[in-house]
Design a protein around this motif. Structure first.
Motif, PDB file in Angstrom:
ATOM      1  N   GLU A 259       0.809  -1.219   0.000  1.00 45.82           N
ATOM      2  CA  GLU A 259       0.000   0.000   0.000  1.00 45.82           C
ATOM      3  C   GLU A 259       0.847   1.275   0.000  1.00 45.82           C
ATOM      4  O   GLU A 259       0.329   2.362  -0.226  1.00 45.82           O
ATOM      5  CB  GLU A 259      -0.925   0.027   1.222  1.00 45.82           C
ATOM      6  N   LEU A 260       2.139   1.128   0.281  1.00 43.07           N
ATOM      7  CA  LEU A 260       3.035   2.283   0.301  1.00 43.07           C
ATOM      8  C   LEU A 260       3.418   2.678  -1.120  1.00 43.07           C
ATOM      9  O   LEU A 260       3.541   1.815  -1.994  1.00 43.07           O
ATOM     10  CB  LEU A 260       4.308   1.946   1.084  1.00 43.07           C
ATOM     11  N   PRO A 261       3.636   3.970  -1.357  1.00 42.22           N
ATOM     12  CA  PRO A 261       4.101   4.365  -2.692  1.00 42.22           C
ATOM     13  C   PRO A 261       5.514   3.824  -2.917  1.00 42.22           C
ATOM     14  O   PRO A 261       6.284   3.660  -1.966  1.00 42.22           O
ATOM     15  CB  PRO A 261       4.077   5.887  -2.647  1.00 42.22           C
ATOM     16  N   PRO A 262       5.871   3.541  -4.157  1.00 43.93           N
ATOM     17  CA  PRO A 262       7.211   3.021  -4.438  1.00 43.93           C
ATOM     18  C   PRO A 262       8.265   4.100  -4.221  1.00 43.93           C
ATOM     19  O   PRO A 262       7.979   5.295  -4.307  1.00 43.93           O
ATOM     20  CB  PRO A 262       7.122   2.626  -5.917  1.00 43.93           C
ATOM     21  N   LEU A 263       9.479   3.657  -3.947  1.00 43.88           N
ATOM     22  CA  LEU A 263      10.585   4.599  -3.765  1.00 43.88           C
ATOM     23  C   LEU A 263      11.148   4.948  -5.141  1.00 43.88           C
ATOM     24  O   LEU A 263      12.115   4.361  -5.612  1.00 43.88           O
ATOM     25  CB  LEU A 263      11.664   3.998  -2.855  1.00 43.88           C
ATOM     26  N   THR A 264      10.495   5.919  -5.757  1.00 46.16           N
ATOM     27  CA  THR A 264      10.872   6.355  -7.105  1.00 46.16           C
ATOM     28  C   THR A 264      11.090   7.876  -7.082  1.00 46.16           C
ATOM     29  O   THR A 264      10.611   8.558  -6.167  1.00 46.16           O
ATOM     30  CB  THR A 264       9.752   6.052  -8.115  1.00 46.16           C
ATOM     31  N   PRO A 265      11.760   8.405  -8.108  1.00 51.19           N
ATOM     32  CA  PRO A 265      11.907   9.860  -8.174  1.00 51.19           C
ATOM     33  C   PRO A 265      10.556  10.585  -8.125  1.00 51.19           C
ATOM     34  O   PRO A 265      10.442  11.636  -7.488  1.00 51.19           O
ATOM     35  CB  PRO A 265      12.624  10.095  -9.503  1.00 51.19           C
ATOM     36  N   GLU A 266       9.547  10.012  -8.739  1.00 51.30           N
ATOM     37  CA  GLU A 266       8.220  10.639  -8.726  1.00 51.30           C
ATOM     38  C   GLU A 266       7.683  10.746  -7.298  1.00 51.30           C
ATOM     39  O   GLU A 266       7.126  11.780  -6.905  1.00 51.30           O
ATOM     40  CB  GLU A 266       7.236   9.845  -9.601  1.00 51.30           C
ATOM     41  N   THR A 267       7.837   9.678  -6.528  1.00 49.77           N
ATOM     42  CA  THR A 267       7.388   9.692  -5.126  1.00 49.77           C
ATOM     43  C   THR A 267       8.190  10.708  -4.332  1.00 49.77           C
ATOM     44  O   THR A 267       7.628  11.476  -3.541  1.00 49.77           O
ATOM     45  CB  THR A 267       7.520   8.291  -4.492  1.00 49.77           C
TER      46      THR A 267
ATOM     47  N   GLN B  84       1.330  11.494   7.036  1.00 50.62           N
ATOM     48  CA  GLN B  84       1.131  10.134   7.534  1.00 50.62           C
ATOM     49  C   GLN B  84       1.827   9.118   6.624  1.00 50.62           C
ATOM     50  O   GLN B  84       2.502   8.206   7.109  1.00 50.62           O
ATOM     51  CB  GLN B  84      -0.362   9.813   7.622  1.00 50.62           C
ATOM     52  N   THR B  85       1.705   9.286   5.325  1.00 51.71           N
ATOM     53  CA  THR B  85       2.350   8.359   4.395  1.00 51.71           C
ATOM     54  C   THR B  85       3.865   8.479   4.458  1.00 51.71           C
ATOM     55  O   THR B  85       4.575   7.471   4.428  1.00 51.71           O
ATOM     56  CB  THR B  85       1.836   8.585   2.957  1.00 51.71           C
TER      57      THR B  85
ATOM     58  N   TYR C  71       8.462   1.931   7.848  1.00 51.86           N
ATOM     59  CA  TYR C  71       8.609   0.644   7.160  1.00 51.86           C
ATOM     60  C   TYR C  71      10.077   0.353   6.846  1.00 51.86           C
ATOM     61  O   TYR C  71      10.580  -0.737   7.120  1.00 51.86           O
ATOM     62  CB  TYR C  71       7.772   0.605   5.875  1.00 51.86           C
ATOM     63  N   TYR C  72      10.764   1.333   6.274  1.00 49.11           N
ATOM     64  CA  TYR C  72      12.147   1.102   5.873  1.00 49.11           C
ATOM     65  C   TYR C  72      13.120   1.115   7.057  1.00 49.11           C
ATOM     66  O   TYR C  72      14.232   0.608   6.941  1.00 49.11           O
ATOM     67  CB  TYR C  72      12.556   2.049   4.742  1.00 49.11           C
TER      68      TYR C  72
END
Length: 125
Positions: free
Chosen positions: A5-13, A25-26, A33-34
């Motif tokens: 459910e977490l956004p991916p670790l990408t440049p966009e994020t 919160q996110t 998480y990490y």
């Protein structure tokens, strides 16, 4: 929030975090998480077996990095020196201009830099 459910670790994020398009919160959930925090819904408690001891002892539950200065200072100090400039190196982030930023902006930038450092340290960047 589970990993899926977490956004991916990408440049966009990362840019979305910096632009405040991702909720506090996110951002906190990504960091937790990490760092290794996992919530066990059966036990209704945090499982910290994957969390480094210094974090686990000081924060038995994930802290709010955006609202509170002490945990973000600890986060900053945990970034290896070689990774301190990843916002500029990986994203080309120029920083904030004087008068444009608040402590909240700085904490979000620290969060992104820490996540970038996590990727580098785990060979994923």
């Amino acid at each position: 929030m589970s990993e899926s459910e977490l956004p991916p670790l990408t440049p966009e994020t990362f840019w979305a975090i910096l632009r405040e398009e991702v909720s506090d919160q996110t951002v906190n959930q990504l960091l937790a998480y990490y760092l290794g925090y996992r919530y066990d819904p059966v036990e209704q408690a945090w499982d910290t077996r994957l969390v480094e001891e210094s974090w686990r002892s000081e924060y038995p539950e994930p802290p709010d990095f955006i609202a509170n200065r002490p945990p973000v200072v600890k986060l900053t100090r945990s970034i290896p020196t070689a990774n301190k400039q990843l916002l500029k190196e990986k994203l080309g982030f120029p920083g904030y201009k004087i008068g444009e930023f608040t402590p909240r902006h700085t904490r979000r930038a620290t969060a992104v830099n820490w996540l970038l450092s996590y990727l580098v340290e785990h060979g994923e960047a």
